[in-house]
Write an enzyme that holds these catalytic residues in place. Structure first.
Site, PDB file in Angstrom:
ATOM      1  N   ARG A 197      -7.474  -1.253  17.293  1.00  0.00           N
ATOM      2  CA  ARG A 197      -7.972  -0.992  15.949  1.00  0.00           C
ATOM      3  C   ARG A 197      -8.920  -2.146  15.657  1.00  0.00           C
ATOM      4  NH1 ARG A 197      -4.176   0.122  10.707  1.00  0.00           N
ATOM      5  NH2 ARG A 197      -4.730  -2.035  10.272  1.00  0.00           N
TER       6      ARG A 197
ATOM      7  N   LYS B 157       0.798  -1.231   0.000  1.00  0.00           N
ATOM      8  CA  LYS B 157       0.000   0.000   0.000  1.00  0.00           C
ATOM      9  C   LYS B 157       0.828   1.277   0.000  1.00  0.00           C
ATOM     10  CE  LYS B 157      -0.699  -0.168   4.982  1.00  0.00           C
ATOM     11  NZ  LYS B 157      -1.369  -0.994   5.985  1.00  0.00           N
TER      12      LYS B 157
HETATM   13  C1  LIG Z   1      -0.453  -1.668   6.622  1.00  0.00           C
HETATM   14  C2  LIG Z   1      -0.644  -2.974   7.264  1.00  0.00           C
HETATM   15  C3  LIG Z   1       0.454  -3.850   7.431  1.00  0.00           C
HETATM   16  C4  LIG Z   1       1.876  -3.475   7.059  1.00  0.00           C
HETATM   17  O1  LIG Z   1       2.433  -2.661   8.062  1.00  0.00           O
HETATM   18  P1  LIG Z   1       3.975  -2.217   8.020  1.00  0.00           P
HETATM   19  O2  LIG Z   1       4.156  -1.522   9.321  1.00  0.00           O
HETATM   20  O3  LIG Z   1       4.120  -1.315   6.856  1.00  0.00           O
HETATM   21  O4  LIG Z   1       4.792  -3.446   7.894  1.00  0.00           O
HETATM   22  C5  LIG Z   1       0.209  -5.088   7.990  1.00  0.00           C
HETATM   23  N1  LIG Z   1      -1.028  -5.452   8.387  1.00  0.00           N
HETATM   24  C6  LIG Z   1      -2.105  -4.641   8.267  1.00  0.00           C
HETATM   25  C7  LIG Z   1      -3.440  -5.112   8.724  1.00  0.00           C
HETATM   26  C8  LIG Z   1      -1.947  -3.375   7.702  1.00  0.00           C
HETATM   27  O5  LIG Z   1      -3.017  -2.568   7.587  1.00  0.00           O
END
Ligand SMILES: *Cc1c(COP(=O)(O)O)cnc(C)c1O
Length: 358
Positions: free
Chosen positions: A129, A35
């Protein structure tokens, strides 16, 4: 064309090598999270070709659509919006869920499309969350029982997300709760429940310390692979590059002027009342990039002798006075990025992209 993001594909590949080795050492499968760079297609192709990557993951179905033709399984990380279940079932092999009403919609849609859709049930271990709250065992069991009634949904695993909203750090003790819960559900319902997904880049440090609980068998990594740092304590990860992606912008004006604005001070372009440090007369470079394209608090000039003074929507103002380099109009200044800086630049329609090192 500028501004632009420069993707150094050989550095990205090195990062992937290092991160996939680390994650495999921890006994986990690897989801690469796309993302932060909006699932850029060239990056996706590089990731798809890497043998150490098991899944593509993203929070947005639009991004997953962009690479669902490539040979890796796809995972939707953000809970599906009820309106988008048709696309979720079509383009994501697995989705993360916490609401039984949405899971029922996925089931109906999967039946229509004649598919089995896999879900990972999210458990909230305290970051507050998404997820079923870990202390409410009965609710968790009831939800599992409801899921098991659905003909076109496979309960594929449990997952947790930490260090996002609540900034809670994953530890042996909180992740062990997830492992134990998975064990209980397996025993109680005679399920395989193959995936126990133990978090994001903030869980990596546990592998190095030998403290990732046995039974956690998947991690989802975005920031660590793209920016080269773990996110529990912000340490750099040896063997990764922090400059695999840099942002470049061009100088459109370079003049010596005072450092403090002249006249009665009101509000700036964003309604703030800024304070200005008096540095005397300085060499001020204006770059053709602004807050519409960049997060100025999340970008660092590679030239260590220059700094950002401020920005409006389309202009970035820098003090280049102390630099050893004699800058001129037309020169390009490069920045390394933090997470927010990358996200914003990758999302802006006005920032171009180029690729080197392949
Ligand atoms: C964005 C996201 C990740 C990745 O997180 P990083 O800190 O960039 O490794 C993993 N799991 C979920 C549910 C996310 O929303």
């Amino acid at each position: 064309m500028y501004p632009r993001l420069v993707f150094d594909l050989s550095k990205v590949k090195q990062n992937l090598d290092t991160i996939s080795n680390l994650v495999k050492k921890g006994g986990c499968s690897l989801m690469i999270v796309t993302k932060s760079f909006c699932a850029d297609r060239r990056m996706a192709e590089l990731i798809a070709a890497h043998p150490g990557v098991d899944y593509f993951a993203d929070s947005r179905i639009q991004n997953i659509k962009n690479y669902c033709d490539l040979p890796k399984e796809t995972v939707l990380l953000r809970l599906p919006q009820p309106w988008e279940v048709e696309e979720v079932v079509r383009y994501a092999d697995i989705s993360f869920n916490s609401e039984i009403s949405t899971i029922r919609l996925l089931n109906e849609e999967a039946a229509k499309q004649d598919r089995i859709h896999r879900i990972v049930l999210m458990i909230d271990l305290g970051d507050l969350r998404e997820g079923l709250f870990f202390r409410e065992r009965d609710t968790i069991y009831e939800t599992v029982e409801e899921i098991l009634k659905l003909s076109n949904i496979q309960l594929f695993g449990l997952g947790v997300n930490l260090t996002c909203y609540g900034a809670i750090i994953p530890k042996h003790d909180n992740l062990s709760i997830l492992v134990q819960l998975a064990e209980d559900i397996r025993a109680r319902y005679n399920l395989e429940l193959p995936m126990v997904s133990g978090g994001n880049s903030s869980s990596l440090y546990l592998i190095e310390k030998g403290e990732l609980p046995e039974g956690i068998n998947n991690l989802r990594i975005g920031e660590a692979f793209i920016l080269g740092n773990e996110t529990a304590y912000g340490q750099c990860i040896a063997g990764t590059n922090g400059d695999a992606i840099v942002l470049e912008a061009q100088i459109i004006e370079l003049k010596t002027k005072p450092s403090v604005p002249i006249g009665e001070a009101g509000m700036d372009a964003f309604g703030q009342r800024p304070v200005y440090e008096d540095r005397g007369n300085i060499k001020r470079a204006i770059l053709a990039i602004g807050k519409q394209d960049a997060d100025i608090d999340s970008m660092t000039p590679i030239d260590p002798d220059i700094d950002i003074l401020g920005a409006s929507s389309d202009h970035l103002i820098m003090d280049v006075t102390p630099s050893k380099k004699e800058y001129k109009v037309g020169d390009v200044i490069s920045f390394t990025l933090g997470y927010g800086g990358l996200l914003k630049a990758a999302t802006s329609n006005y920032v171009n992209r180029t690729y080197i090192g392949d």
